[in-house]
Design a protein around this motif. Sequence first.
Motif, PDB file in Angstrom:
ATOM      1  N   MET A  81      -2.561   3.701   8.289  1.00  0.00           N
ATOM      2  CA  MET A  81      -1.143   3.607   7.924  1.00  0.00           C
ATOM      3  C   MET A  81      -0.498   4.988   7.952  1.00  0.00           C
ATOM      4  O   MET A  81       0.618   5.159   8.458  1.00  0.00           O
ATOM      5  N   TYR A  97       9.786   6.611   2.015  1.00  0.00           N
ATOM      6  CA  TYR A  97       9.758   5.790   3.222  1.00  0.00           C
ATOM      7  C   TYR A  97       9.192   4.415   2.870  1.00  0.00           C
ATOM      8  O   TYR A  97       8.128   4.316   2.276  1.00  0.00           O
ATOM      9  N   MET A 126       2.505   6.152  10.380  1.00  0.00           N
ATOM     10  CA  MET A 126       3.763   6.583   9.762  1.00  0.00           C
ATOM     11  C   MET A 126       4.122   7.998  10.222  1.00  0.00           C
ATOM     12  O   MET A 126       5.296   8.279  10.512  1.00  0.00           O
ATOM     13  N   ARG A 161       8.414   0.636   4.666  1.00  0.00           N
ATOM     14  CA  ARG A 161       8.357  -0.151   5.893  1.00  0.00           C
ATOM     15  C   ARG A 161       7.814  -1.534   5.579  1.00  0.00           C
ATOM     16  O   ARG A 161       6.946  -1.684   4.713  1.00  0.00           O
ATOM     17  N   PHE A 162       8.315  -2.523   6.298  1.00  0.00           N
ATOM     18  CA  PHE A 162       7.874  -3.901   6.103  1.00  0.00           C
ATOM     19  C   PHE A 162       7.014  -4.311   7.286  1.00  0.00           C
ATOM     20  O   PHE A 162       7.384  -4.087   8.436  1.00  0.00           O
ATOM     21  N   LYS A 163       5.862  -4.889   6.991  1.00  0.00           N
ATOM     22  CA  LYS A 163       4.882  -5.259   8.007  1.00  0.00           C
ATOM     23  C   LYS A 163       4.500  -6.718   7.843  1.00  0.00           C
ATOM     24  O   LYS A 163       4.599  -7.285   6.750  1.00  0.00           O
ATOM     25  N   GLU A 209       5.442   7.719  13.732  1.00  0.00           N
ATOM     26  CA  GLU A 209       6.791   7.140  13.727  1.00  0.00           C
ATOM     27  C   GLU A 209       7.844   8.161  13.292  1.00  0.00           C
ATOM     28  O   GLU A 209       8.933   8.224  13.862  1.00  0.00           O
ATOM     29  N   TRP A 213       4.006   0.645   2.609  1.00  0.00           N
ATOM     30  CA  TRP A 213       4.016  -0.462   3.564  1.00  0.00           C
ATOM     31  C   TRP A 213       3.929  -1.736   2.753  1.00  0.00           C
ATOM     32  O   TRP A 213       3.044  -1.878   1.900  1.00  0.00           O
ATOM     33  N   GLU A 232      14.697  -1.911   2.257  1.00  0.00           N
ATOM     34  CA  GLU A 232      14.270  -0.631   1.685  1.00  0.00           C
ATOM     35  C   GLU A 232      15.106  -0.313   0.450  1.00  0.00           C
ATOM     36  O   GLU A 232      14.583   0.133  -0.572  1.00  0.00           O
ATOM     37  N   LYS A 268      -5.783   3.079   4.624  1.00  0.00           N
ATOM     38  CA  LYS A 268      -4.619   3.933   4.411  1.00  0.00           C
ATOM     39  C   LYS A 268      -4.524   5.039   5.450  1.00  0.00           C
ATOM     40  O   LYS A 268      -3.429   5.452   5.811  1.00  0.00           O
ATOM     41  N   LEU A 296      -1.280  -5.742   6.893  1.00  0.00           N
ATOM     42  CA  LEU A 296      -1.710  -4.359   6.716  1.00  0.00           C
ATOM     43  C   LEU A 296      -3.077  -4.172   7.378  1.00  0.00           C
ATOM     44  O   LEU A 296      -3.892  -5.093   7.369  1.00  0.00           O
ATOM     45  N   GLN A 351       0.867  -1.176   0.000  1.00  0.00           N
ATOM     46  CA  GLN A 351       0.000   0.000   0.000  1.00  0.00           C
ATOM     47  C   GLN A 351       0.903   1.225   0.000  1.00  0.00           C
ATOM     48  O   GLN A 351       1.868   1.296   0.768  1.00  0.00           O
TER      49      GLN A 351
END
Length: 194
Positions: A178, A158, A182, A160-162, A185, A128, A139, A175, A165, A112
């Motif tokens: 997310m 950016y 984000m 990120r691995f999840k 973070e 993500w 990344e 979204k 979702l 996403q």
Amino acid sequence: MEQFPHPDPAAALRQGPFRGNRPREFLAPHFNDSRIAAMTTTTPSAPSSEFLRTLQERGFIHQCTDLATLDEEGFCNIVGRVKDMVIRGGENVYPREIEEFLYRHPKIKEVQVFGVPDARYGEELAAWIVTVPGQTLTEDDVKAFCAEQIAHYKVPRYVRFKDSLPMTVTGKAQKFVMREAMMEELGLTDLRTA
């Protein structure tokens, strides 16, 4: 079926309202009656805006927030939603387009893409990603995959691995969840323009 004031009803697909800097981009109409949708999308040329206004006044169509483009042959392609569009440094970026590109990577199971505030560009892209079980990805791997294949402003800043979702009960990606996570973070806040 009722007669409408235009003899050639291939509706809103070739005439405005156009938006943005992409050629032939417009807000797609939503048809409340499948007979009207069939009539307006199968005829070879576009009706006048007067015809469309008549359909709208009679309750057959209303404007939705789907963004679409037309190719040279008149075929419509839904490219995203207005609220999903990210404006990065004056460029309209459609997350769905980037997601479809990233799905080509053999190690990506789900992805996403969404926008987060940025002081310099207005918004930056974040992605993500859920990898295929047993696969690893970094990344830098994702950015290298994008390099020279898509425009530089479409490469997510950016990544990120999840494990999963956030989704609604109907399976639609959340979204906004997310984006908020984000922003938290990264310590970002929404930019105020006025």
